[in-house]
Design a protein around this motif. Structure first.
Motif, PDB file in Angstrom:
ATOM      1  N   GLU A 105     -19.372  29.330 -20.568  1.00 27.16           N
ATOM      2  CA  GLU A 105     -19.267  29.940 -22.035  1.00 27.16           C
ATOM      3  C   GLU A 105     -20.303  31.261 -21.718  1.00 27.16           C
ATOM      4  O   GLU A 105     -20.467  31.736 -23.037  1.00 27.16           O
ATOM      5  CB  GLU A 105     -20.303  28.848 -22.770  1.00 27.16           C
ATOM      6  CG  GLU A 105     -19.674  27.689 -22.744  1.00 27.16           C
ATOM      7  CD  GLU A 105     -20.497  26.537 -23.616  1.00 27.16           C
ATOM      8  OE1 GLU A 105     -21.695  27.070 -24.027  1.00 27.16           O
ATOM      9  OE2 GLU A 105     -20.223  25.616 -23.946  1.00 27.16           O
ATOM     10  N   SER A 149     -18.447  31.800 -28.009  1.00 28.00           N
ATOM     11  CA  SER A 149     -18.301  30.663 -28.902  1.00 28.00           C
ATOM     12  C   SER A 149     -16.833  30.058 -28.692  1.00 28.00           C
ATOM     13  O   SER A 149     -16.210  30.446 -27.672  1.00 28.00           O
ATOM     14  CB  SER A 149     -18.316  31.314 -30.478  1.00 28.00           C
ATOM     15  OG  SER A 149     -16.968  32.283 -30.596  1.00 28.00           O
ATOM     16  N   GLU A 186     -22.605  31.492 -31.364  1.00 23.57           N
ATOM     17  CA  GLU A 186     -21.960  30.340 -31.678  1.00 23.57           C
ATOM     18  C   GLU A 186     -21.782  30.118 -33.470  1.00 23.57           C
ATOM     19  O   GLU A 186     -20.462  29.833 -33.637  1.00 23.57           O
ATOM     20  CB  GLU A 186     -22.575  29.163 -31.124  1.00 23.57           C
ATOM     21  CG  GLU A 186     -21.934  27.721 -30.992  1.00 23.57           C
ATOM     22  CD  GLU A 186     -20.628  28.082 -30.117  1.00 23.57           C
ATOM     23  OE1 GLU A 186     -19.401  27.696 -30.513  1.00 23.57           O
ATOM     24  OE2 GLU A 186     -20.568  28.225 -28.978  1.00 23.57           O
TER      25      GLU A 186
END
Length: 448
Positions: free
Chosen positions: A289, A309, A424
């Motif tokens: 991520e 995200s 995010e």
């Protein structure tokens, strides 16, 4: 040392110089040339030579000395008189003109032209640490070379550094500013640094660009841009990209956006990263991520981490189908190479119908107020602050801006988790606004 004057009628005009020749039966002839009270100048012609010579005759102690000033027709009458006056003035000061000319020639051989100086300086500049403690990036060095080539080389390159004057530099920089104020300011900065370098190496006594302000060259900074898109405009932009992104076997039609360019614009909106950082993104920089941009690719010269995200990761998963190289956004035209960052700028302008001199009112985003690629970066920063109430210092860190010194005492690990939360939530907001659902089965995006 004294001047020697002739007794015969002197040459007074250019026509007289042209008509002067060796009399019949003679091998050479010499005739005095008038020069407003300065004596000793003569013109000499010889049978075996096509050119005539300008001679300055004067006495040094008990002997007669001659100095050749130049040849006719390469040196005309006006130039010969000027050279003669300069030599005569040196003589009046007790300076031998011949020795002075030799010294001047030697000085010229060690003096730098501006072209010489630039090549020496750019090599120094490329390896010298900036305020950050690191040397400028290859891209920054290339930009400086481009500025010299485009704006400064022609008017300045062949001149000696020692002959640079403040007045002439202003004249040159004003012309640059007429074309583009920003490049006028950048060229001024370049010349300040270049001539500082020359001053330190005793090629010039004082830097004529020192203290020169942008206003003096008509490059006063414009009003800072404030344009930023709201979430509704981001939605329209996202939908327009989808409409223009028609892919056939991984290659886009010439009238629409390629998958690499379209997805690069989307990632710009989701991360707030700079266009060059996104355009040259590499698979090896992505671990699960997190996208880690190495120091050599950031403007600040410091490594920068960006949380990806769910929507950003789904875009990279899709992009895997179109990239067979180390670069995430591989160019269709140049396989194995990344798209150029200017291609992203052109694509955004094309969506607005502003990529050519004549605007296209039928473009999908023509109805929106004009915006640039950099305005997208400002847009996400504004919404992070206003929508998610993110601390401005936190947002600056997310944009890879240089942090205040006091910030170094904070818990950096904890602050990154706060940044990741904002990235995010921002991805989710864009996903909901544009109805762009993250694709399932997101795969690991590390290096192959």
């Amino acid at each position: 040392m004294t001047e020697i004057t002739g007794k015969r009628k002197a040459i007074t005009t250019s026509k007289g110089v042209e008509n002067f020749s060796v009399p019949a039966g003679k091998k050479k002839a010499r005739l005095t040339v008038s020069n407003s009270g300065y004596g000793g100048l003569a013109l000499e012609a010889r049978i075996e030579r096509e050119a005539k010579r300008w001679i300055y005759r004067y006495r040094d102690a008990d002997k007669t000395v001659e100095q050749q000033l130049g040849s006719y027709p390469q040196m005309g009458l006006a130039e010969a008189r000027k050279a003669h006056r300069e030599a005569a003035e040196l003589l009046r000061q007790g300076i031998d003109p011949r020795k002075h000319r030799k010294a001047e020639k030697a000085r010229n051989q060690t003096a730098w032209t501006m072209d010489d100086a630039f090549e020496r300086w750019i090599e120094f500049y490329a390896s010298a640490p900036a305020r950050s403690g690191k040397a400028p990036t290859a891209r920054t060095v290339a930009k400086q070379r481009g500025r010299w080539r485009l704006y400064l080389k022609e008017p300045l390159g062949g001149a000696y550094v020692r002959d640079m004057t403040r007045r002439y530099l202003i004249e040159v920089l004003e012309k640059v500013s007429t074309r583009t104020r920003e490049e006028g300011r950048q060229c001024l900065t370049l010349l300040r640094q270049l001539l500082d370098y020359c001053e330190d190496r005793e090629q010039i006594q004082d830097n004529p660009a020192a203290g020169l302000k942008p206003a003096k060259i008509k490059a006063r900074p414009g009003k800072p841009r404030e344009r930023h898109l709201n979430l509704a405009e981001i939605k329209v932009l996202w939908e327009s990209i989808n409409e223009k992104q028609r892919v056939v076997e991984g290659v886009a039609s010439s009238v629409v956006l390629s998958s690499s360019v379209a997805n690069a614009i989307k990632l710009l909106m989701l991360t707030g990263a700079r266009r060059a950082e996104v355009a040259s993104m590499q698979w090896s920089e992505v671990k699960k991520e997190t996208w880690t941009i190495p120091a050599e690719r950031t403007k600040s010269g410091r490594e920068h981490r960006i949380h990806l995200s769910a929507l950003a990761r789904s875009i990279l998963t899709e992009q895997r189908r179109f990239s067979s190289s180390e670069f995430v956004f591989e160019s269709n035209r140049s396989p194995g190479r990344p798209i150029h960052y200017d291609t992203v700028t052109s694509a955004v302008a094309k969506l607005q119908g502003r990529n050519r001199k004549e605007h296209d009112p039928s473009a999908p985003l023509y109805h929106l107020d004009h915006f640039t690629v950099h305005d997208l970066r400002r847009s996400v920063a504004t919404m992070w602050t206003e929508t998610f109430m993110a601390d401005p210092l936190l947002v600056d860190a997310m944009l890879a801006h240089a942090p205040p010194k006091l910030l170094g005492t904070y818990n950096k690990s904890k602050r990154y988790q706060m940044q990741a939360d904002v990235w995010e939530r921002w991805g989710q907001a864009v996903s909901e606004a544009a109805e762009a659902e993250p694709q399932g089965n997101i795969v690991f995006l590390g290096a192959r």
